[in-house]
Design a protein around this motif. Structure first.
Motif, PDB file in Angstrom:
ATOM      1  N   GLU A  91       0.819  -1.205   0.000  1.00 40.85           N
ATOM      2  CA  GLU A  91       0.000   0.000   0.000  1.00 40.85           C
ATOM      3  C   GLU A  91       0.855   1.257   0.000  1.00 40.85           C
ATOM      4  OE1 GLU A  91      -2.464  -0.363   3.458  1.00 40.85           O
ATOM      5  OE2 GLU A  91      -4.104  -1.290   2.318  1.00 40.85           O
ATOM      6  N   VAL A  92       0.308   2.310  -0.589  1.00 47.45           N
ATOM      7  CA  VAL A  92       0.864   3.646  -0.459  1.00 47.45           C
ATOM      8  C   VAL A  92       0.178   4.291   0.729  1.00 47.45           C
ATOM      9  CG1 VAL A  92       1.273   5.851  -1.591  1.00 47.45           C
ATOM     10  CG2 VAL A  92       1.035   3.769  -2.957  1.00 47.45           C
ATOM     11  N   ASN A  93       0.947   4.862   1.641  1.00 48.52           N
ATOM     12  CA  ASN A  93       0.336   5.531   2.783  1.00 48.52           C
ATOM     13  C   ASN A  93       0.596   7.025   2.684  1.00 48.52           C
ATOM     14  OD1 ASN A  93       0.209   6.689   5.674  1.00 48.52           O
ATOM     15  ND2 ASN A  93      -0.827   4.712   5.815  1.00 48.52           N
ATOM     16  N   PRO A 117       5.583   1.682  -1.456  1.00 51.42           N
ATOM     17  CA  PRO A 117       6.079   0.309  -1.315  1.00 51.42           C
ATOM     18  C   PRO A 117       7.176  -0.013  -2.326  1.00 51.42           C
ATOM     19  CG  PRO A 117       4.069   0.294  -2.573  1.00 51.42           C
ATOM     20  CD  PRO A 117       4.298   1.727  -2.178  1.00 51.42           C
ATOM     21  N   LYS A 118       7.662  -1.244  -2.278  1.00 52.27           N
ATOM     22  CA  LYS A 118       8.628  -1.713  -3.269  1.00 52.27           C
ATOM     23  C   LYS A 118       7.982  -1.783  -4.653  1.00 52.27           C
ATOM     24  CE  LYS A 118      11.769  -4.610  -0.531  1.00 52.27           C
ATOM     25  NZ  LYS A 118      12.331  -5.995  -0.444  1.00 52.27           N
ATOM     26  N   ALA A 119       8.855  -1.711  -5.681  1.00 54.14           N
ATOM     27  CA  ALA A 119       8.413  -1.851  -7.075  1.00 54.14           C
ATOM     28  C   ALA A 119       7.219  -0.941  -7.359  1.00 54.14           C
ATOM     29  CB  ALA A 119       8.074  -3.308  -7.384  1.00 54.14           C
ATOM     30  N   PHE A 120       7.343   0.320  -6.965  1.00 55.04           N
ATOM     31  CA  PHE A 120       6.220   1.247  -7.026  1.00 55.04           C
ATOM     32  C   PHE A 120       6.306   2.120  -8.272  1.00 55.04           C
ATOM     33  CE2 PHE A 120       4.294   5.410  -5.709  1.00 55.04           C
ATOM     34  CZ  PHE A 120       2.985   4.969  -5.682  1.00 55.04           C
ATOM     35  N   GLU A 121       5.154   2.332  -8.870  1.00 50.64           N
ATOM     36  CA  GLU A 121       5.055   3.243 -10.011  1.00 50.64           C
ATOM     37  C   GLU A 121       3.920   4.218  -9.759  1.00 50.64           C
ATOM     38  OE1 GLU A 121       4.227   3.285 -14.858  1.00 50.64           O
ATOM     39  OE2 GLU A 121       4.922   1.430 -13.876  1.00 50.64           O
ATOM     40  N   VAL A 261       3.635   3.541   8.137  1.00 49.63           N
ATOM     41  CA  VAL A 261       4.880   3.524   7.373  1.00 49.63           C
ATOM     42  C   VAL A 261       5.075   2.207   6.627  1.00 49.63           C
ATOM     43  CG1 VAL A 261       7.379   3.885   7.521  1.00 49.63           C
ATOM     44  CG2 VAL A 261       5.876   5.085   9.085  1.00 49.63           C
ATOM     45  N   GLY A 262       4.457   1.147   7.105  1.00 49.42           N
ATOM     46  CA  GLY A 262       4.598  -0.150   6.459  1.00 49.42           C
ATOM     47  C   GLY A 262       5.786  -0.947   6.930  1.00 49.42           C
ATOM     48  N   THR A 263       6.341  -0.577   8.071  1.00 54.56           N
ATOM     49  CA  THR A 263       7.465  -1.320   8.635  1.00 54.56           C
ATOM     50  C   THR A 263       7.513  -1.059  10.139  1.00 54.56           C
ATOM     51  OG1 THR A 263       9.830  -1.807   8.350  1.00 54.56           O
ATOM     52  CG2 THR A 263       9.196   0.509   8.343  1.00 54.56           C
TER      53      THR A 263
END
Length: 327
Positions: A91-93, A117-121, A261-263
Motif C-alpha cells: 500500500e501507499v500511505n 512500497p517496493k516496485a512502485f510506479e 509507514v509499512g514497517t
C-alpha cells in the motif's frame, strides 16, 4: 559497483525528460523543480526512473522506484498535483490513509509526506494551482479545500479516474513507440485539453478520504515519534526513550508504524540512520567510516557494516572511497 545517475535525455522540441539512477539521492536530483527528499526504507539495490512530458501548461510524469521509500518535501510553490498509483508490492500511505480503488493522491500548494512500497510506479499530472483555480471558477466548480497545503488521499468518481488512467497509459505507450508524435504543437495542445477536461470532471466528485479516528491517532503517534527520531540532535535516542516520550508501549508503537509507514519502528529508525550515514559518507569528508557510524548511533561496527551492505548493496568504505575519488 558504480552508483551514478544516467544523464537525463531531453528532447528540446517535445520537452521530454527521461532519467534513471541507481542511488536514491541522485534519483531526487532528476525530479526537476520538485523539492523532494527520499529516504530508502527497504534493503537492496535501488533503481529509479523518472519521465516527464512538458505540455504548454501541464507536466505529465511517471516515476518508478524499486525500494520502499519515504518521500517528503514540496512539488513546488503554487503547484497542483494529482497522482495515480500504478503498481507496487504493497500500500501507499499518505497522511495516515492508504490509497485504493478510485482514490487518488492530490494536493494544492502542499507539503508532501508519504511512504511508497517496493516496485512502485506513480503516474500523474502537475500544473499551477492558479490554472486549476481559474478553470474551476470559470466552470463553477468548487475545489476541495481539504487538499490545500497538505497531501491527501481523495475519493473521486470512478469513471473520470478511469479515463485519466487510460490517457496516461496511452501517453507512455506513445513515448515508448513514437515519441516524435509529441513534437507537434497541435497534438500537445490537444492532449493537454483532454487531460484538463478529465481533471475538471473529477474535481466536483472529490471528497477527502477519512482514515477514521483511530487511524488519525496512530498517524499523530508516528509523526511525534519520527519528529523525535529525526530531531534528536547529536545524541541518538533509544527506542525506549521514544516510546516514553510519545506515551506508547513498544507493541503499540509497532502497530502504529506498521499501519502508517509499512514497517516496524526499529527497522524505520535504522534505515533513517543508515541513510544519514550514507549522505555523510558521500560528502567525502576527511573522516573515518567508524566515526560517521558512531555519530549516528551505530556502536557495533561489524554489524553496522553488514546492515549497510544489506541496505545499499555496497560496503560503507566503498561509498566513501567513491566520494573521495569524485572530489
Amino acid at each position: 559497483m558504480v552508483l551514478s545517475a544516467t544523464p537525463p535525455i531531453q528532447d528540446s522540441a517535445a520537452n521530454l525528460l527521461q532519467a534513471s539512477s541507481t542511488d536514491v539521492d541522485e534519483h531526487c536530483a532528476t525530479l526537476g523543480r520538485w523539492r523532494l527528499s527520499y529516504d530508502q526504507i527497504s534493503a537492496g539495490a535501488f533503481r529509479g526512473s523518472f519521465t516527464q512530458l512538458s505540455l504548454p501548461r501541464l507536466e505529465v510524469f511517471r516515476e518508478i522506484t524499486s525500494q520502499q521509500v519515504r518521500q517528503y518535501g514540496q512539488l513546488g510553490a503554487g503547484s497542483f498535483g494529482i497522482g495515480l498509483p500504478w503498481c507496487g508490492e504493497g500500500e501507499v500511505n499518505c497522511n495516515g490513509a492508504a490509497v485504493a480503488g478510485a482514490q487518488v493522491i492530490a494536493c494544492i500548494d502542499a507539503e508532501v509526506d508519504m511512504c511508497t512500497p517496493k516496485a512502485f510506479e506513480l503516474r500523474g499530472v502537475v500544473a499551477s494551482a492558479a490554472l486549476i483555480e481559474e478553470l474551476a471558477a470559470r466552470l463553477d466548480i468548487e475545489l476541495p479545500r481539504s487538499v490545500w497545503h497538505q497531501l491527501r488521499v481523495i475519493e473521486m468518481a470512478a469513471a473520470p479516474v478511469a479515463r485519466l488512467r487510460a490517457h496516461l497509459a496511452t501517453i507512455y505507450e506513445t513515448i515508448t513507440a513514437v515519441p516524435e508524435q509529441f513534437d507537434d504543437p497541435a497534438a500537445r495542445q490537444a492532449l493537454e485539453d483532454a487531460l484538463l477536461v478529465e481533471i475538471m470532471d473529477m474535481l466536483p466528485t472529490a471528497r477527502t478520504s477519512d482514515p477514521g479516528r483511530s487511524s488519525a491517532a496512530r498517524k499523530r503517534t508516528v509523526d511525534r515519534a519520527r519528529e523525535l527520531m529525526h530531531g534528536s540532535g547529536e545524541r541518538t535516542l533509544s527506542l525506549l526513550e521514544v516510546c516514553k516520550a510519545v506515551g506508547a508501549s513498544p507493541r503499540k508503537l509497532g502497530y502504529c508504524f506498521q499501519e502508517v509507514v509499512g514497517t516496524s519502528p526499529m527497522h524505520y529508525w535504522r534505515a533513517m540512520r543508515l541513510n544519514r550515514v550514507r549522505r555523510d559518507l558521500k560528502r567525502g569528508a576527511e573522516t573515518s567510516v567508524y566515526d560517521v557510524a558512531a555519530q549516528h548511533g551505530f556502536w557495533h561496527f561489524s554489524q553496522f557494516s553488514l546492515d549497510y551492505k544489506r541496505h545499499f548493496s555496497e560496503l560503507p568504505s566503498q561509498t566513501l572511497r567513491r566520494a573521495r575519488l569524485a572530489a
